[in-house]
Design an enzyme around this catalytic site. Sequence first.
Site: not given
Length: 140
Positions: A7, A79, A86
């Site tokens: 996250c 999230c 990412c």
Amino acid sequence: MNILFLCTGNSCRSQMAEGWARALKPDVLTAYSAGIEKHGLNPYAVRAMQEAGVDIRGQQSQTVADIGPVEFDVVVTVCGHADENCPVFTGAPRVVHQPFDDPPRLAADLTDDEAKMAVYRRVRDEIRQYVESLPGSLDT
């Protein structure tokens, strides 16, 4: 199976997911959590997990680089920000997006401590349900 819960700040949702995975699936999952940034453990998340019998006080807020050379089988972004940002992983693990509401954001305008905890408890329980479905739900 090495699983990473990712996250934004590794303070709440990913920490709860790691805690649940360690508590519920220790024989199936080797769980880690990290963030795009480090924000420290959220005290409401710690409290919500303790109420459910899972102690995450020993976990640390960290980035993926802090974890070291672990090859993940799957990365679960919890999230939207982490999904959109990412990082690239070695070993090309499968990346799954499983968003959960952000308790700190939802509780930010609440002044009553119990109302804040209700938000954290709801998300905690949603994360538990998801972790209970692992690793089978990764196949769908």
